[in-house]
Design a protein around this motif. Structure first.
Motif, short mmCIF file in Angstrom:
data_model
loop_
_atom_site.label_atom_id
_atom_site.label_comp_id
_atom_site.label_asym_id
_atom_site.label_seq_id
_atom_site.Cartn_x
_atom_site.Cartn_y
_atom_site.Cartn_z
N LEU A 90 1.77 28.15 -8.56
CA LEU A 90 2.60 27.64 -7.46
C LEU A 90 2.10 26.25 -7.12
CD1 LEU A 90 2.52 30.87 -5.31
CD2 LEU A 90 4.63 29.67 -5.86
N ILE A 91 2.99 25.29 -7.13
CA ILE A 91 2.54 23.93 -6.84
C ILE A 91 3.61 23.19 -6.03
CG2 ILE A 91 3.05 23.33 -9.27
CD1 ILE A 91 0.96 21.09 -8.99
N GLU A 92 3.16 22.55 -4.94
CA GLU A 92 4.10 21.88 -4.03
C GLU A 92 4.38 20.45 -4.49
OE1 GLU A 92 5.86 23.22 -1.67
OE2 GLU A 92 6.66 21.46 -0.69
N LYS A 93 5.64 20.12 -4.60
CA LYS A 93 6.11 18.77 -4.94
C LYS A 93 5.32 18.09 -6.07
CE LYS A 93 8.11 18.01 -0.30
NZ LYS A 93 8.34 19.40 -0.09
N PRO A 94 5.25 18.72 -7.24
CA PRO A 94 4.54 18.09 -8.36
C PRO A 94 5.39 16.99 -8.98
CG PRO A 94 5.61 20.08 -9.09
CD PRO A 94 5.93 19.97 -7.62
N ASN A 95 4.75 16.09 -9.74
CA ASN A 95 5.58 15.16 -10.51
C ASN A 95 6.02 15.89 -11.78
OD1 ASN A 95 3.53 14.87 -12.48
ND2 ASN A 95 2.51 13.37 -11.17
N ILE A 96 6.94 15.30 -12.53
CA ILE A 96 7.54 16.00 -13.68
C ILE A 96 6.46 16.50 -14.64
CG2 ILE A 96 9.07 15.77 -15.69
CD1 ILE A 96 10.81 13.90 -14.21
N LYS A 97 5.45 15.67 -14.87
CA LYS A 97 4.41 16.03 -15.85
C LYS A 97 3.60 17.25 -15.41
CE LYS A 97 3.58 11.72 -18.25
NZ LYS A 97 2.90 10.45 -18.01
N GLN A 98 3.29 17.32 -14.10
CA GLN A 98 2.46 18.43 -13.58
C GLN A 98 3.26 19.72 -13.46
OE1 GLN A 98 1.85 16.58 -9.76
NE2 GLN A 98 -0.37 16.78 -10.00
N SER A 99 4.59 19.60 -13.49
CA SER A 99 5.44 20.72 -13.13
C SER A 99 5.41 21.84 -14.18
CB SER A 99 6.86 20.20 -12.94
OG SER A 99 7.66 21.22 -12.48
N PRO B 231 17.48 20.41 -12.08
CA PRO B 231 17.17 19.39 -13.08
C PRO B 231 15.73 18.90 -12.92
CG PRO B 231 19.24 18.92 -11.94
CD PRO B 231 18.62 20.06 -11.22
N LYS B 232 15.06 18.67 -14.06
CA LYS B 232 13.63 18.30 -14.08
C LYS B 232 13.33 17.10 -13.17
CE LYS B 232 10.51 20.32 -16.77
NZ LYS B 232 9.11 20.42 -16.75
N ASN B 233 14.28 16.15 -13.11
CA ASN B 233 13.98 14.92 -12.36
C ASN B 233 13.94 15.10 -10.85
OD1 ASN B 233 16.79 15.33 -12.43
ND2 ASN B 233 17.17 13.18 -11.99
N ILE B 234 14.26 16.31 -10.34
CA ILE B 234 14.17 16.49 -8.88
C ILE B 234 13.14 17.57 -8.48
CG2 ILE B 234 16.48 15.56 -8.31
CD1 ILE B 234 17.36 18.53 -7.86
N VAL B 235 12.33 18.03 -9.45
CA VAL B 235 11.34 19.06 -9.10
C VAL B 235 10.36 18.57 -8.03
CG1 VAL B 235 11.34 20.49 -11.21
CG2 VAL B 235 9.88 18.45 -11.07
N ASN B 236 10.16 17.25 -7.96
CA ASN B 236 9.18 16.71 -7.00
C ASN B 236 9.62 16.81 -5.53
OD1 ASN B 236 11.17 14.79 -7.06
ND2 ASN B 236 9.81 13.04 -7.39
N ARG B 237 10.81 17.36 -5.30
CA ARG B 237 11.26 17.60 -3.91
C ARG B 237 10.90 19.00 -3.44
NH1 ARG B 237 17.20 17.45 -2.62
NH2 ARG B 237 16.32 18.68 -0.92
N TYR B 238 10.41 19.83 -4.37
CA TYR B 238 10.30 21.27 -4.08
C TYR B 238 8.91 21.83 -4.36
CZ TYR B 238 15.44 21.18 -4.25
OH TYR B 238 16.77 20.91 -4.01
N GLY B 239 8.73 23.11 -3.99
CA GLY B 239 7.61 23.90 -4.47
C GLY B 239 8.06 24.48 -5.80
N VAL B 240 7.21 24.35 -6.84
CA VAL B 240 7.62 24.78 -8.18
C VAL B 240 6.77 25.98 -8.60
CG1 VAL B 240 7.93 24.02 -10.58
CG2 VAL B 240 8.25 22.40 -8.72
#
Ligand code: G1P
Length: 268
Positions: free
Chosen positions: A184-193, A159-168
């Motif tokens: 590849l981006i580590e722990k981005p906020n929803i907007k950056q993801s 789910p989008k709201n937990i992407v900030n826990r992960y590498g995306v």
């Protein structure tokens, strides 16, 4: 051929304090086996021959776990099931080399402690917070690597709201369950993801990663992140594939996740 695996275990386990103060999370039970034994079983089934366990002085108890205990063996000599369980640890011990990371500078720094040990062109990296059941994810990645020779990351939609826990990961092409990663981006906020596909702890990496890890600056959480090193490699033209893996992911990295996983595994 992928024959070597790195398993970082030196983390402080702060999310599970005070329970991790004395017993590392990796030795906690998940059903009938400890989390670490489940990971080692995955390596065994994937035909890994050499396993680098990265620990710290605080976590020497993990090393003790694999030591032979003649006293206990004698005590339970008539209980063959228990004896087999104990002996299975010695079987793993033959393949294990313990490496020390004494300051917790992050996952990238942990992996970099193995730079003088990895012999082959590619190796497997497994994060023990992530248990994958119903399919051997390491084997799945190794099979893809054997055909493509590429670096491959296990990925999963969350789910989008937990992407900030992960590498995306971001991607430009998809064929069946394989994506071509372009970001590849580590722990981005929803907007950056760039997507809601995140890295789950199984990686096949090229030995070249060590060159990049040595150049990686502190990133998210003030730590050296493997995702940042991979991102540098990607920008330098190295290819990374993502595999939307088949098994079910159990998150053992948080207390809630661990409790949920334990319930799900039951007495398996
Ligand atoms: C690590 C990685 C992250 C990955 C995650 C999977 O994060 O840095 O890229 O998505 O594992 O569990 P950590 O859980 O150590 O914060």
């Amino acid at each position: 051929m992928i024959k070597e695996a790195i398993i970082p275990l030196a983390g402080l386990g702060t999310r599970m304090l005070p329970l991790t103060k004395v017993i590392p999370k990796e030795l906690w039970p998940l059903g009938k086996l400890s989390i670490l034994e489940r990971i080692l079983q995955e390596c065994e089934d994937a035909k890994i021959k050499k396993i680098y366990l990265i620990i710290s002085k605080r976590k020497n108890i993990i090393k003790n776990f694999f030591d032979k205990d003649f006293f206990l063996e004698k005590k339970i000599k008539n209980n063959h099931d228990l004896l087999n369980r104990l002996n299975s640890l010695s079987k793993y011990k033959k393949k294990i080399k313990f490496i020390y990371q004494n300051s917790a500078k992050g996952l990238g720094d942990a992996v970099n402690t193995c730079k003088n040990f990895i012999k082959s062109s590619h190796f497997l990296l497994i994060l023990p917070d992530d248990i994958i059941i119903n399919n051997n994810c390491s084997k799945e990645l190794i099979n893809i690597h054997n055909k493509s020779k590429a670096s491959i990351l296990a990925v999963k939609k969350v789910p989008k709201n937990i992407v900030n826990r992960y590498g995306v990961v971001g991607f430009d092409k998809k064929f069946k369950n394989i994506i071509n990663i372009n970001k590849l981006i580590e722990k981005p906020n929803i907007k950056q993801s760039p997507s809601s596909l995140v890295i789950i702890g199984r990686y096949i990496l090229s030995r070249k990663i060590f060159e990049y890890l040595s150049k990686t600056q502190k990133g998210s959480l003030g730590e050296i992140q493997i995702t940042d090193a991979m991102s540098m490699m990607l920008n330098a033209g190295q290819s990374f594939k993502g595999c939307i893996f088949k098994g079910s992911y159990l998150d053992c990295g948080t207390m809630d996740g661990y409790i949920k996983s334990f319930r799900l595994i039951g007495s398996r």
